[in-house]
Design a protein around this motif. Sequence first.
Motif, PDB file in Angstrom:
ATOM      1  N   UNK B  34       0.817  -1.214   0.000  1.00 27.60           N
ATOM      2  CA  UNK B  34       0.000   0.000   0.000  1.00 27.60           C
ATOM      3  C   UNK B  34       0.856   1.273   0.000  1.00 27.60           C
ATOM      4  N   UNK B  36       3.260   2.851  -1.462  1.00 27.75           N
ATOM      5  CA  UNK B  36       4.119   2.842  -2.649  1.00 27.75           C
ATOM      6  C   UNK B  36       3.744   4.027  -3.532  1.00 27.75           C
ATOM      7  N   UNK B  37       4.621   4.304  -4.469  1.00 23.81           N
ATOM      8  CA  UNK B  37       4.408   5.440  -5.346  1.00 23.81           C
ATOM      9  C   UNK B  37       4.993   5.121  -6.710  1.00 23.81           C
ATOM     10  N   UNK B  38       4.281   5.511  -7.762  1.00 24.82           N
ATOM     11  CA  UNK B  38       4.771   5.302  -9.121  1.00 24.82           C
ATOM     12  C   UNK B  38       5.132   6.659  -9.722  1.00 24.82           C
ATOM     13  N   UNK B  39       6.148   6.661 -10.561  1.00 25.06           N
ATOM     14  CA  UNK B  39       6.642   7.913 -11.152  1.00 25.06           C
ATOM     15  C   UNK B  39       6.659   7.788 -12.663  1.00 25.06           C
ATOM     16  N   UNK B  40       6.202   8.833 -13.331  1.00 26.09           N
ATOM     17  CA  UNK B  40       6.173   8.792 -14.800  1.00 26.09           C
ATOM     18  C   UNK B  40       6.481  10.188 -15.330  1.00 26.09           C
ATOM     19  N   UNK B  47      -2.332   4.766 -14.197  1.00 23.17           N
ATOM     20  CA  UNK B  47      -1.410   4.561 -13.088  1.00 23.17           C
ATOM     21  C   UNK B  47      -2.062   4.967 -11.770  1.00 23.17           C
ATOM     22  N   UNK B  48      -2.772   6.088 -11.787  1.00 21.25           N
ATOM     23  CA  UNK B  48      -3.486   6.518 -10.582  1.00 21.25           C
ATOM     24  C   UNK B  48      -4.553   5.500 -10.212  1.00 21.25           C
ATOM     25  N   UNK B  51      -2.980   2.396  -8.610  1.00 19.61           N
ATOM     26  CA  UNK B  51      -2.579   2.617  -7.218  1.00 19.61           C
ATOM     27  C   UNK B  51      -3.788   2.864  -6.322  1.00 19.61           C
TER      28      UNK B  51
END
Lengths: 471, 181
Positions: B34, B36-40, B47-48, B51
């Motif tokens: 939970x 965590x973070x994604x970067x683009x 992606x949002x 998550x």
Amino acid sequence: MARVPDDRPDDIARDALPPPPPLPPELIAGEHTFGSVTEKIASLTLTRRTPLWWFAGFAVSFLLFMGLLWAVVNLLFRGIGVWGPNVPIGWGFDIINLVWWIGIGHAGTLISAILLLLRQPWRTSINRFAEAMTLFAVACAVFYPIFHTGRPWLAAYWLFPYPNTMGLWPQFRSPLIWDVFAIGTYASVSFLFWFVGLIPDFATLRDRAKSKPWKVAYGMLAMGWRGSARHWHNYDTAYLLLAGLATPLVISVHTVVSFDFAIGIVPGWHATIFPPYFVAGAIYAGFAMVLTLAIPLRKFYRLEDFITMTHLENMAKVMLATGLIVGYGYMTEAFMSWYSANEYERFMIVNRMTGPYWYMYAALILCNVVMINTLWVKNLRTSVPYLFFISFVVSVGMWLERYVIIVTSLHRDFLPSSWGMYSGTAYDWSAFIGTIGFFLTLFFLFIRFLPVISIFEMRTILPEAELKENP
Amino acid sequence: VKAPRHRLYGLMAEFHAPADVVAAAQAAHAAGYRRMEAYSPYPIEELAEALHLHHSKLPMLVLIGGVVGGLAGYGLQYWSSVIEYPMNIGGRPFHSWPAFIVPAFETTILFAALTAVLGMLALNGLPEPYHPVFNVPSFALATRDRFFLAIESRDPRFDEAETRRFLEGLSGVTAVAEVQP
């Protein structure tokens, strides 16, 4: 549809949506990737070698800008008598140029906000410098209302509502105070929109810059942007909301500017057609200025891959459409003067067409009604030199329009004893050309130090960005 | 004496394709992670969603900002024209509401736009002078053409070896890096 049971509901919901329309391939020419787009646009800013044409262009612009300084110094030391307006023509170059510059700004907001809401992907490669153009045009525009007061530091109390020692407050029933609020809000919101758009690109420049000072400078401006999904989530929402707010705003600004005239009882001004006709004229003039700037920019910065013929042609089409609305406005003005059966209205339109300023009106019709219709021809619409030429024709035409509306309406007052003639003095002209210099000076600084095309938005329209399959 | 071992901020996986990071984020969420973070390098709506980010609070803030702006603009005009500085011009009413609408509209837009920008920055925690993810050298490419998924060590399911194995097993992953705090 056969579905494996472990599919989550949001997946199914997404699959139920129709696929987005495919992008027209002509928006980006050549083979480009995320990396190549980033390098191309960022390198224009980050290169150490400033091109020679930049110095030449900046020098000429700065020289013209100095003409503004000369005019302002004379104005402040000698008073507003150095300018041309006098009874009965109380408004001259100051308001002509205010309206001209504000109108030019409108295309930037239209491209960045309205075309975003209308989901027009071709806005992506032109929105950044069009927004910059808006900001600089508004900066030029506000020069006139500030300095036409002669002693601007004494004018603050009737322009801005602040508790002053005289206990005075602005007259909120006056369209001129509406102007202060409309243009002030427009300048602020345009700046916010432009700056928000720049934040992810500042982060790109921060990460690409080689030298420490630039890294720090762009890093401060990026404010720690990381491009995380949470960032983008809020960012997209903010950007969309700003577009939604800027859309009614941009319509309201030129409407309020037209109220400066339409609320008055002067024949030639007192017309309900003014708000829509001014807004259309603003977009028309603004697209002309975007073309004037885009054509050399793509040439000198070799941006033909990103600002393609499709972009230029689309802008020409918007110009044609809004130009026809403006032409319709001229017809309505003439028709309503006759239909009103008001002798002053009728005299005004006949005088405008055949009176002492007939040549101004004739030139206006030539530019805005005759010449613009050449854009129906596809060969002309897709010829870069012709578009560059027609963009100047439109800019001149829109300046003449404001000259005709303001000067010919005022120069024949109700009583022949108060008739007069008007022409701009050397200080008027010098201030006008000076604001063009100021505008170009700011634009040259912008194209040297900031990314002229929105890098992160360009990435979204690349074929690479398509999610082929959602696992 | 051994130097005290700093706890990692987390582990970060690197991807080259947008579809891979979306799939990775979905897989990580399905595996129970939970924090965590994604970067683009550009916004990816999927992606949002992967998550499971909540709806942004921003629209409500902007609505409040706009309403406050409208009331403030109208209130200023009412107060200055009716109470503080009434001017009798031919007996016309002091409260000339049609004229007051124009500046009130402009202040509505102004306050709403300011709220949108300042609210976006505040919700994103910007300006933020320091963040551990910048310690990963290849993270500089997150603003160019790379995609990242970082799982924080604060996540209850985080285990350095286990999470590393999980990230390395994702499809399309090109590297897994430790994020120093």
